[in-house]
Motif scaffolding. Sequence first.
Motif, mmCIF file in Angstrom:
data_model
loop_
_atom_site.group_PDB
_atom_site.id
_atom_site.type_symbol
_atom_site.label_atom_id
_atom_site.label_comp_id
_atom_site.label_asym_id
_atom_site.label_seq_id
_atom_site.Cartn_x
_atom_site.Cartn_y
_atom_site.Cartn_z
ATOM 1 N N GLY C 198 -12.890 8.579 -3.733
ATOM 2 C CA GLY C 198 -12.252 8.031 -4.920
ATOM 3 C C GLY C 198 -10.745 8.048 -4.909
ATOM 4 O O GLY C 198 -10.096 8.410 -3.910
ATOM 5 N N VAL C 199 -10.192 7.709 -6.056
ATOM 6 C CA VAL C 199 -8.777 7.403 -6.203
ATOM 7 C C VAL C 199 -7.866 8.582 -5.849
ATOM 8 O O VAL C 199 -6.744 8.389 -5.393
ATOM 9 C CB VAL C 199 -8.498 6.875 -7.633
ATOM 10 C CG1 VAL C 199 -8.673 7.980 -8.675
ATOM 11 C CG2 VAL C 199 -7.147 6.218 -7.746
ATOM 12 N N GLY C 200 -8.351 9.812 -6.035
ATOM 13 C CA GLY C 200 -7.481 10.968 -5.787
ATOM 14 C C GLY C 200 -7.588 11.553 -4.387
ATOM 15 O O GLY C 200 -7.036 12.632 -4.127
ATOM 16 N N THR C 201 -8.281 10.874 -3.495
ATOM 17 C CA THR C 201 -8.532 11.401 -2.152
ATOM 18 C C THR C 201 -7.275 11.964 -1.476
ATOM 19 O O THR C 201 -6.208 11.356 -1.509
ATOM 20 C CB THR C 201 -9.144 10.284 -1.261
ATOM 21 O OG1 THR C 201 -10.387 9.883 -1.838
ATOM 22 C CG2 THR C 201 -9.391 10.780 0.159
ATOM 23 N N GLY C 206 -1.639 14.739 4.569
ATOM 24 C CA GLY C 206 -1.001 15.278 3.374
ATOM 25 C C GLY C 206 -0.780 14.260 2.271
ATOM 26 O O GLY C 206 -0.396 14.598 1.157
ATOM 27 N N SER C 207 -1.048 12.996 2.571
ATOM 28 C CA SER C 207 -0.851 11.979 1.541
ATOM 29 C C SER C 207 -2.018 11.983 0.564
ATOM 30 O O SER C 207 -3.091 12.502 0.864
ATOM 31 C CB SER C 207 -0.683 10.602 2.189
ATOM 32 O OG SER C 207 -1.839 10.267 2.923
ATOM 33 N N ILE C 208 -1.786 11.397 -0.597
ATOM 34 C CA ILE C 208 -2.765 11.427 -1.692
ATOM 35 C C ILE C 208 -2.974 10.038 -2.248
ATOM 36 O O ILE C 208 -2.018 9.312 -2.512
ATOM 37 C CB ILE C 208 -2.263 12.351 -2.830
ATOM 38 C CG1 ILE C 208 -2.310 13.814 -2.397
ATOM 39 C CG2 ILE C 208 -3.091 12.160 -4.107
ATOM 40 C CD1 ILE C 208 -1.798 14.775 -3.435
ATOM 41 N N GLY C 209 -4.239 9.685 -2.450
ATOM 42 C CA GLY C 209 -4.521 8.508 -3.246
ATOM 43 C C GLY C 209 -4.965 7.292 -2.455
ATOM 44 O O GLY C 209 -4.453 7.001 -1.379
ATOM 45 N N THR C 210 -5.940 6.584 -3.032
ATOM 46 C CA THR C 210 -6.513 5.401 -2.416
ATOM 47 C C THR C 210 -6.313 4.217 -3.348
ATOM 48 O O THR C 210 -7.017 4.076 -4.348
ATOM 49 C CB THR C 210 -8.022 5.618 -2.161
ATOM 50 O OG1 THR C 210 -8.190 6.842 -1.434
ATOM 51 C CG2 THR C 210 -8.619 4.472 -1.376
ATOM 52 N N CYS C 211 -5.363 3.365 -3.015
ATOM 53 C CA CYS C 211 -5.039 2.227 -3.879
ATOM 54 C C CYS C 211 -6.168 1.208 -3.916
ATOM 55 O O CYS C 211 -6.332 0.477 -4.894
ATOM 56 C CB CYS C 211 -3.752 1.561 -3.413
ATOM 57 S SG CYS C 211 -2.353 2.703 -3.395
ATOM 58 N N THR C 212 -6.959 1.162 -2.823
ATOM 59 C CA THR C 212 -8.001 0.131 -2.738
ATOM 60 C C THR C 212 -9.194 0.423 -3.639
ATOM 61 O O THR C 212 -10.121 -0.381 -3.695
ATOM 62 C CB THR C 212 -8.485 -0.039 -1.281
ATOM 63 O OG1 THR C 212 -8.936 1.233 -0.808
ATOM 64 C CG2 THR C 212 -7.392 -0.572 -0.406
#
Lengths: 452, 452, 452
Positions: C198-201, C206-212
Amino acid sequence: MLKQVIKLVIAGMVITLSVAVAYAAQTTAPFPNLAPKELVVKRGFSKDATNCIECHAKKTPGIVDDWKSGKMAHATVSCYDCHVVEKTSPMASQCEGLKGTKIFISPMVSSKTCSRCHPQEVDQFLKSGHAKLAGNPVIDNKKFIKLMYYYEGAQFIGVKDDAPQSTASRSAGCQMCHGTQVELGPDNKPIKNTWPGGVGTRYPDGSIGTCTVCHTRHKFSIEEARKPEACASCHLGPDHPDIEIYQESKHGQRYAAHGEDWRWDSAPDAWQPGDYEAPTCAVCHMSGIGELSTTHNINERLKWDLMHQKSVIRSGERGDGEKGDELMRQVCVNCHGTTHTNVQRKTLDDAVDLYNTYWDGATKMQKELAEKNLLLIDDPWNDGFQELMYYLWHHCGRRARQGAAMNGPDYAHWHGFFQVFQVYKDMQKIYEYRIKTGKIEDLSHVMSTGPL
Amino acid sequence: MLKQVIKLVIAGMVITLSVAVAYAAQTTAPFPNLAPKELVVKRGFSKDATNCIECHAKKTPGIVDDWKSGKMAHATVSCYDCHVVEKTSPMASQCEGLKGTKIFISPMVSSKTCSRCHPQEVDQFLKSGHAKLAGNPVIDNKKFIKLMYYYEGAQFIGVKDDAPQSTASRSAGCQMCHGTQVELGPDNKPIKNTWPGGVGTRYPDGSIGTCTVCHTRHKFSIEEARKPEACASCHLGPDHPDIEIYQESKHGQRYAAHGEDWRWDSAPDAWQPGDYEAPTCAVCHMSGIGELSTTHNINERLKWDLMHQKSVIRSGERGDGEKGDELMRQVCVNCHGTTHTNVQRKTLDDAVDLYNTYWDGATKMQKELAEKNLLLIDDPWNDGFQELMYYLWHHCGRRARQGAAMNGPDYAHWHGFFQVFQVYKDMQKIYEYRIKTGKIEDLSHVMSTGPL
Amino acid sequence: MLKQVIKLVIAGMVITLSVAVAYAAQTTAPFPNLAPKELVVKRGFSKDATNCIECHAKKTPGIVDDWKSGKMAHATVSCYDCHVVEKTSPMASQCEGLKGTKIFISPMVSSKTCSRCHPQEVDQFLKSGHAKLAGNPVIDNKKFIKLMYYYEGAQFIGVKDDAPQSTASRSAGCQMCHGTQVELGPDNKPIKNTWPGGVGTRYPDGSIGTCTVCHTRHKFSIEEARKPEACASCHLGPDHPDIEIYQESKHGQRYAAHGEDWRWDSAPDAWQPGDYEAPTCAVCHMSGIGELSTTHNINERLKWDLMHQKSVIRSGERGDGEKGDELMRQVCVNCHGTTHTNVQRKTLDDAVDLYNTYWDGATKMQKELAEKNLLLIDDPWNDGFQELMYYLWHHCGRRARQGAAMNGPDYAHWHGFFQVFQVYKDMQKIYEYRIKTGKIEDLSHVMSTGPL
């Protein structure tokens, strides 16, 4: 028929217009297209076929309107072609317009008729689970019928065991999706609300299956059958919320967002990614895609049996699960890399394993209780343990498995495993209580009323 | 307002485009259409009407944008025409723009205003159940209000009986669909969140009903009112899942699959099969079809009362059920043969019979318990038997009947009769326990928490 | 099958590509579009980028079909541009086609990659609750994880505490929306079903977040992200039925009825009322409208925290609630007058107050029971009181508040406050029973099985 009085209020000034009068003056029928339909069809149909069309254009205009925009009408397949039967058919009857002629028809049209032009599709269908749905539970499963229908309208409302029962719940519920055995009265018209019914309907001539459940009569649209709503009339609700799972999934999200712009009318096997941006139910389970050909056997691409109490890899009459897994992966790879596909399939396998562990645990407790006479064997719906075990399997257990299979996290978790473990621990407590006390708890049945 | 920096990466080469600059050079406002709207309307509107339009195009552009694409705007019906009221009206107020003028308006517009141009529609509406919805339960049914609101925010959170209660649940819930009595403050603006409300809203000038519940302001689109979603804002959920039933039905399936291509703008009474391939709520219950004229009395084509505790054929102020049955059949025959229509109507009758049998059984038990002082008469929400009886009627019993009426098998069975019999047998067990022991069971209320 | 003529307009310069011609010359297969795709792209992509596109047009044609209709493809952003990583990246791997080259890629693309071209959007996103979703509850909240996962697959199915547990429910459920920490195997491919999520992956670099999650790969459509279905994959179901509330609301009704005709492709900040007739989720919570600019921080326009146990005005890392209220009102006034907006906001405030009163009462009882050792502190899912308290907050209490916030009366009332008070009075009875008897009731846990 324009009965409305038109009165315009413009900037406070009332202008009453004699619109209706003006209309009447122009033409005898104010809306000519609203006059009784007099559809004249002379495109090489036989006279008998033309009679059907022209008469029904007046009697049931909606049917004819539907038909005329479909492929059947364009291919000169008429009412007559599908509805006419031999005089000796057990389903033979005559409408008002046919009285006195030698033509017999039936309002019922089964897959047997469709197979005259679509033999391969019907062959595949007859091998599928869809063709077997009337048998279990609506006709053959005596134990289930007793469980279900004994209570519905018998014991609980004081009707004796041998008294006639209401079939209302059956007619309005189960058989609408499953189908049933059509029973006919002396005039060969269906009785006891046994028609129309679901996809597995058994007809008086021995044929099985109603193709129009998915290809709605009388347009018989392939576009419609490709849309998820075609499946949604049956695949929904607490026991197999497949449309809800689909709608939650990324696949369904894209269908909802863009589906109206997709191409729905490509020829069978030629409907491919690019025509659509995400699969519908049909794409994964039935349609030709990549190397795969279209199939009407919806078991073909399935690995697991996710419907029954314990999930096993399909075999025998339920299909070939190993082959099914391979075929489904051939669908996935059209849009997903191997890593992604493997993860998705592994998630399903793990979910099946977890559910089965719960089911095995429940079965073990059930056996022990049965051995110690701590189950109401003949009265399961009044036995909290057995009721919960039914929900474990039939409701939340299916939702957990099917949610995992089709990427609907809410159905896998909240409506699925979260409830599986709530139900399981309640079963466990009842089990412990019975084992410890040697008796069945008071009012236990009330404790598991379930959804209201 | 274009704040985004546009940077193109083409095959690894970064091209930074001076798009924003170019824009800025062309015009002082980069997107001219985003500048504060200065809509100038000179099409024969009065000066006062023009003032409203031009000012609100700036203040509330969404409203004016909506209005300008609707039939009202095309017919030169402006804000002024519907919102202006006499100075002496109990609802008269002035917006900022009217301060100092002799013009008074109200943000509230009831069916009385609509009836100036649509008298027949409002007459029909006022005879329908829709017009009576604010009375029961939101205003008049004191017993119900006590049951519902006493508990909400009173007893259970320790507020004394005579203390002011929260009306939050009422405002955010019931009255959004039912409507209520609008109460006004000293400035004639609504207070206590009593406006806007549902279809049955009672206005301070004695008028009843909000037409814009279905014909959403400020477009007032007939197309929208013909779509099932217009009904869905109220006809959904556990107590009358009409939209869910429709969506499951074959009718709804076809709407979902093809509706975007149907013709939605035919004139009233001229909207016929062929314009659509399956009925929406409006088609069966309201629209002109075949020989039938459009009606805004939604009771007119109904046979049974499927809302109240025991279903009876409608009579008196709830309509004429025998006539209703006849009218509804006149709808069906546009697309269905007599056999099919008869089966469908028989299925509904049978479902009503079955439900009534359960309800009668429940009533009999309830009477006996009451006679023996085995009911918490003054505390029904804490009495498991009475709670279940409420669900039997108001939730699963309605779903069973309405599911049967509109061909939603999941609602007739799983959400309907399956639960009707689960709830009934639990009531039966509580009844037996109380009769046998002569007391009310401990913690019984907890046993019927219902849906969580 | 590329029948589309591709014409790029870059900064006013027209580039016409002869892509279609190349195709037409090759065709020999009966359904040319069914032959393995041989997409030839010579529009200035680097050779490496072209290799990716051409190979994947055969391997995973659905992805490439999706990409080619999106803005990325038109802007010459290719597979290569987003998937290529440094050889030293913890996520670096090579597909079959790259073996032996110096190019390394990752199937995983996080917001960090997107921020190279969309820095402002990613900055905003990282400040939002969306970016924190993997932490709580999927990774960081040890207490919750114990509560949830201990039971799932451990205690109830006889697995010892320290034995490996199934993560099936996690993989198929929670982390599909929340995201999780991606774990990699020796080949740098994800293991334990920790990707995709999900979105908070949280990614291995170290990066955060899945825009897709909202801008579905590989079309990345702004139109899709503006439609409510983009949010619906996560914002649904018993614990936050936001899409259901929206669909019930007048806003959702209009989207369903007319949305297909709205304008969805206006540039960011230039998408305004008139393009649409009612707001979608994006309009109120994210889009530029009137004076407001687009934001990817979905907390920005919120007043209350409607997710946690007690609702308070947002502050600190959850946003600035007073400012949020002001911003949201700036959205409303585009279509609603002040009276209407005030009533709506007051209804929400009142609903929050009412819910908080219940929650405070529950907390008081809970404390007293804890002090008297009348709670199963270490076994909360077997303690009826604690189970009900969980539902009070997490299920019906959220539905009441969120239903009020977004005008879904069924969710505010039937799924909300009606159940809040049913649950509360059951908690009250259990509390009274425990205080009176000094013991925890038998089988109490069974009484609160909840939804089945």
